[in-house]
Design a protein around this motif. Sequence first.
Motif, PDB file in Angstrom:
ATOM      1  N   LEU A  10       0.333  -0.988  -0.064  1.00  0.00           N
ATOM      2  CA  LEU A  10      -0.128  -0.114   0.227  1.00  0.00           C
ATOM      3  C   LEU A  10       0.799   0.760   0.027  1.00  0.00           C
ATOM      4  CD1 LEU A  10      -2.729  -1.291   2.486  1.00  0.00           C
ATOM      5  CD2 LEU A  10      -2.810  -0.990   0.487  1.00  0.00           C
ATOM      6  N   LEU A  11       1.610   1.342   0.301  1.00  0.00           N
ATOM      7  CA  LEU A  11       2.534   2.276   0.603  1.00  0.00           C
ATOM      8  C   LEU A  11       4.254   1.923   1.218  1.00  0.00           C
ATOM      9  CD1 LEU A  11       2.077   5.763   0.359  1.00  0.00           C
ATOM     10  CD2 LEU A  11       1.990   5.360   3.137  1.00  0.00           C
ATOM     11  N   ALA A  12       5.104   2.515   0.100  1.00  0.00           N
ATOM     12  CA  ALA A  12       6.477   2.116   0.395  1.00  0.00           C
ATOM     13  C   ALA A  12       7.524   3.400   0.678  1.00  0.00           C
ATOM     14  CB  ALA A  12       7.232   1.524  -0.549  1.00  0.00           C
ATOM     15  N   VAL A  13       8.125   3.553   1.961  1.00  0.00           N
ATOM     16  CA  VAL A  13       8.476   5.134   2.252  1.00  0.00           C
ATOM     17  C   VAL A  13      10.014   4.604   2.087  1.00  0.00           C
ATOM     18  CG1 VAL A  13       8.252   7.280   3.288  1.00  0.00           C
ATOM     19  CG2 VAL A  13       6.306   5.480   3.686  1.00  0.00           C
ATOM     20  N   ALA A  14      10.724   5.327   0.833  1.00  0.00           N
ATOM     21  CA  ALA A  14      12.152   4.980   0.457  1.00  0.00           C
ATOM     22  C   ALA A  14      13.122   5.911   1.563  1.00  0.00           C
ATOM     23  CB  ALA A  14      12.700   4.986  -0.654  1.00  0.00           C
ATOM     24  N   ILE A  15      13.650   4.850   2.218  1.00  0.00           N
ATOM     25  CA  ILE A  15      14.040   6.199   3.710  1.00  0.00           C
ATOM     26  C   ILE A  15      15.499   5.887   3.176  1.00  0.00           C
ATOM     27  CG2 ILE A  15      14.361   6.852   5.894  1.00  0.00           C
ATOM     28  CD1 ILE A  15      11.619   6.028   6.328  1.00  0.00           C
ATOM     29  N   ALA A  16      16.514   6.574   3.809  1.00  0.00           N
ATOM     30  CA  ALA A  16      18.412   6.463   2.867  1.00  0.00           C
ATOM     31  C   ALA A  16      18.515   5.620   4.642  1.00  0.00           C
ATOM     32  CB  ALA A  16      18.648   7.520   2.731  1.00  0.00           C
ATOM     33  N   VAL A  17      19.263   4.825   4.402  1.00  0.00           N
ATOM     34  CA  VAL A  17      20.154   3.963   5.686  1.00  0.00           C
ATOM     35  C   VAL A  17      20.957   4.170   5.670  1.00  0.00           C
ATOM     36  CG1 VAL A  17      18.052   2.486   6.132  1.00  0.00           C
ATOM     37  CG2 VAL A  17      19.417   1.206   5.169  1.00  0.00           C
ATOM     38  N   PRO A  18      22.075   3.946   6.932  1.00  0.00           N
ATOM     39  CA  PRO A  18      23.672   4.170   7.333  1.00  0.00           C
ATOM     40  C   PRO A  18      23.995   2.289   6.787  1.00  0.00           C
ATOM     41  CG  PRO A  18      22.488   3.333   9.331  1.00  0.00           C
ATOM     42  CD  PRO A  18      21.229   3.801   8.003  1.00  0.00           C
ATOM     43  N   ARG A  75       4.052   5.565  10.224  1.00  0.00           N
ATOM     44  CA  ARG A  75       3.085   5.230  10.782  1.00  0.00           C
ATOM     45  C   ARG A  75       2.169   5.450   9.989  1.00  0.00           C
ATOM     46  NH1 ARG A  75       4.666  10.138  14.158  1.00  0.00           N
ATOM     47  NH2 ARG A  75       2.655  11.476  12.811  1.00  0.00           N
ATOM     48  N   ILE A  76       1.152   5.635   8.924  1.00  0.00           N
ATOM     49  CA  ILE A  76       0.226   4.950   8.483  1.00  0.00           C
ATOM     50  C   ILE A  76       0.428   3.874   7.635  1.00  0.00           C
ATOM     51  CG2 ILE A  76      -0.851   5.251   5.897  1.00  0.00           C
ATOM     52  CD1 ILE A  76      -0.533   8.907   6.496  1.00  0.00           C
ATOM     53  N   ALA A  77       1.409   3.825   6.698  1.00  0.00           N
ATOM     54  CA  ALA A  77       2.428   2.097   6.506  1.00  0.00           C
ATOM     55  C   ALA A  77       2.543   1.803   7.437  1.00  0.00           C
ATOM     56  CB  ALA A  77       3.662   2.972   5.750  1.00  0.00           C
ATOM     57  N   ASN A  78       2.752   1.896   8.704  1.00  0.00           N
ATOM     58  CA  ASN A  78       3.193   0.363   9.842  1.00  0.00           C
ATOM     59  C   ASN A  78       2.268   0.382  10.559  1.00  0.00           C
ATOM     60  OD1 ASN A  78       6.315  -0.519   9.298  1.00  0.00           O
ATOM     61  ND2 ASN A  78       6.034   1.691   9.135  1.00  0.00           N
ATOM     62  N   ALA A 135     -11.386   7.916  -3.983  1.00  0.00           N
ATOM     63  CA  ALA A 135     -11.302   9.052  -4.743  1.00  0.00           C
ATOM     64  C   ALA A 135      -9.361   9.751  -4.525  1.00  0.00           C
ATOM     65  CB  ALA A 135     -12.367   9.899  -5.441  1.00  0.00           C
ATOM     66  N   PRO A 136      -8.588  10.819  -4.773  1.00  0.00           N
ATOM     67  CA  PRO A 136      -8.097  11.711  -4.940  1.00  0.00           C
ATOM     68  C   PRO A 136      -8.109  12.353  -3.819  1.00  0.00           C
ATOM     69  CG  PRO A 136      -7.484  11.143  -7.367  1.00  0.00           C
ATOM     70  CD  PRO A 136      -9.234  10.207  -6.486  1.00  0.00           C
ATOM     71  N   ASP A 137      -9.152  13.412  -3.659  1.00  0.00           N
ATOM     72  CA  ASP A 137      -9.338  14.362  -3.233  1.00  0.00           C
ATOM     73  C   ASP A 137      -9.635  13.711  -1.496  1.00  0.00           C
ATOM     74  OD1 ASP A 137     -11.549  12.789  -3.741  1.00  0.00           O
ATOM     75  OD2 ASP A 137     -13.146  14.833  -4.084  1.00  0.00           O
ATOM     76  N   LYS A 138     -10.293  12.882  -1.417  1.00  0.00           N
ATOM     77  CA  LYS A 138     -10.608  11.900  -0.093  1.00  0.00           C
ATOM     78  C   LYS A 138      -9.825  11.058   0.287  1.00  0.00           C
ATOM     79  CE  LYS A 138     -15.339  12.272  -0.313  1.00  0.00           C
ATOM     80  NZ  LYS A 138     -16.121  13.219   0.739  1.00  0.00           N
ATOM     81  N   PHE A 139      -8.576  10.897  -0.048  1.00  0.00           N
ATOM     82  CA  PHE A 139      -7.581  10.996  -0.492  1.00  0.00           C
ATOM     83  C   PHE A 139      -6.246  11.910   0.841  1.00  0.00           C
ATOM     84  CE2 PHE A 139      -3.030   8.767  -1.249  1.00  0.00           C
ATOM     85  CZ  PHE A 139      -2.498   8.120  -0.400  1.00  0.00           C
ATOM     86  N   SER A 140      -6.480  12.637  -0.222  1.00  0.00           N
ATOM     87  CA  SER A 140      -5.929  13.661   0.634  1.00  0.00           C
ATOM     88  C   SER A 140      -6.138  14.570   1.524  1.00  0.00           C
ATOM     89  CB  SER A 140      -5.789  15.367  -0.572  1.00  0.00           C
ATOM     90  OG  SER A 140      -5.289  15.003  -1.818  1.00  0.00           O
ATOM     91  N   GLU A 141      -7.270  14.739   1.959  1.00  0.00           N
ATOM     92  CA  GLU A 141      -8.258  14.224   3.061  1.00  0.00           C
ATOM     93  C   GLU A 141      -7.639  13.337   4.306  1.00  0.00           C
ATOM     94  OE1 GLU A 141     -12.574  14.449   2.698  1.00  0.00           O
ATOM     95  OE2 GLU A 141     -12.552  16.198   1.495  1.00  0.00           O
ATOM     96  N   TYR A 142      -7.938  12.112   4.016  1.00  0.00           N
ATOM     97  CA  TYR A 142      -7.218  10.837   4.864  1.00  0.00           C
ATOM     98  C   TYR A 142      -5.266  11.607   5.067  1.00  0.00           C
ATOM     99  CZ  TYR A 142      -5.212   6.377   6.027  1.00  0.00           C
ATOM    100  OH  TYR A 142      -4.895   5.675   6.806  1.00  0.00           O
ATOM    101  N   LEU A 143      -4.949  11.309   4.455  1.00  0.00           N
ATOM    102  CA  LEU A 143      -3.693  12.468   5.137  1.00  0.00           C
ATOM    103  C   LEU A 143      -3.742  13.380   5.748  1.00  0.00           C
ATOM    104  CD1 LEU A 143      -2.231  11.611   0.845  1.00  0.00           C
ATOM    105  CD2 LEU A 143      -1.505  10.216   2.993  1.00  0.00           C
TER     106      LEU A 143
END
Length: 445
Positions: A10-18, A75-78, A135-143
């Motif tokens: 659903l959502l993969a947040v790419a984060i640089a790691v050491p 937090r959403i992704a996890n 819908a995109p507008d509802k997703f914006s509100e959710y975020l």
Amino acid sequence: MNKFSTMISLLAVAIAVPAIAQTVSDNDMPSSGLAIPKDGKVFGAANPNVYRPSATVNGEIITATDIEHRMALIRIANSDMELPADEVQRLRQQVFSNLIDEKLQIQEARASDISIDENLVNEQFARLATRFRMAPDKFSEYLQSRGSSAESVKQQIRGEVAWDRLLSRNIQSTTNVSTEEVTSEANRMNDAKGQNEFHLGEIYLAATPENAQTVLQTARQIMESLQKGGSFAAYARQYSQASTAVVGGDLGWVKSGQLPASMADAANQMQPGQLVGPVEVPGGISIMLMIDRRQVLTADIRDAVLSLKQISLEFPAGTTESRATTLASQFAEATRAIAGCGAADDVAAKLGASIVSRDNIAMRALPPPLQATLQELQIGQTTQPFGSVSEGISVLVLCGRDLPNSATAPDLQEIENRLLEGKVNKRAQRYLRDLRRDAVIEYSE
């Protein structure tokens, strides 16, 4: 979207790691090439990791709000998994580093006259919204309700598109693999014929005697979330302290001798799709995912090529979990009676379901549970139903199965592609390192 894709993160947040951090003795320490006295004293406040709430990167601002919006995406992704305070702080530092890299990538694309089409950004945002059945507008509100924003997601999309296009123009187009390199790798595979190889994913957490229990608890929490359906690649990007974190923890194909003893023992017992952990390894703890396994240059039924029909039924919007279970049971009963691929179209029509025919499907490209089922099916039989409330429900009808030869030779094109990908990844890492080195970054107090 590929109709045969049954697992979507659903959502993969790419984060640089050491890079991987492990305990070593003084004798094992590599030379840095810097004039640093062995017993030197640090003058002044020894607190180099003080968190700064914002920064400017080559004159462009990253605000504290930007950072907190990305933290909300994590937090959403996890699924709002609770983390110790020190882990939250470490993630916030990583998010900050990731935002700096993102700025550098977008700035470099702009300097190279690469423009990012906002229509493409909006399309990808809309595609993500559909995975949340909004819908995109509802997703914006959710975020926004969860402490993030649509702009934060879109900015991440811009960074990914910018970097992909930069690599395509400046690195991929100028990177080559020689015939000698391909031949050498093919010879190595021939020499290793019959040996077990494992395609593994790893989430590595560094640990010391002082924090071992805290790290172990974090690993158990990650395992629990993964077992509930969390994306392994997303968790690896966020938590792993190995250099493979940037590629979702993918170790590629490895042999037992290339792994620590504890990981090798676990790998030899694992089946494709299986998750194991926490596993104690030198310097820390690992969580392992068996993506696939094989014997080098030895035929396997999972190398078969299939002809399939997929019958899919979408659930109406607003369908509850209990209602979906009832509909799935009815669907399973109706499709169980299918007598060969020739009858599949009529059954699909009666159910109001869609049907798709595909040939030349590699069995290994399918999820492990379906691979196991398809190995046992006779031609004309159907798999068990699979799906979800959001994706609907499907079955596969086996229309043909071409078995592999008794042994296979190295696929030279596959070898070339793999070696090329490795070279591109290494050059991409150097490219980003150079951008960081040349950047002017000012941190706010």
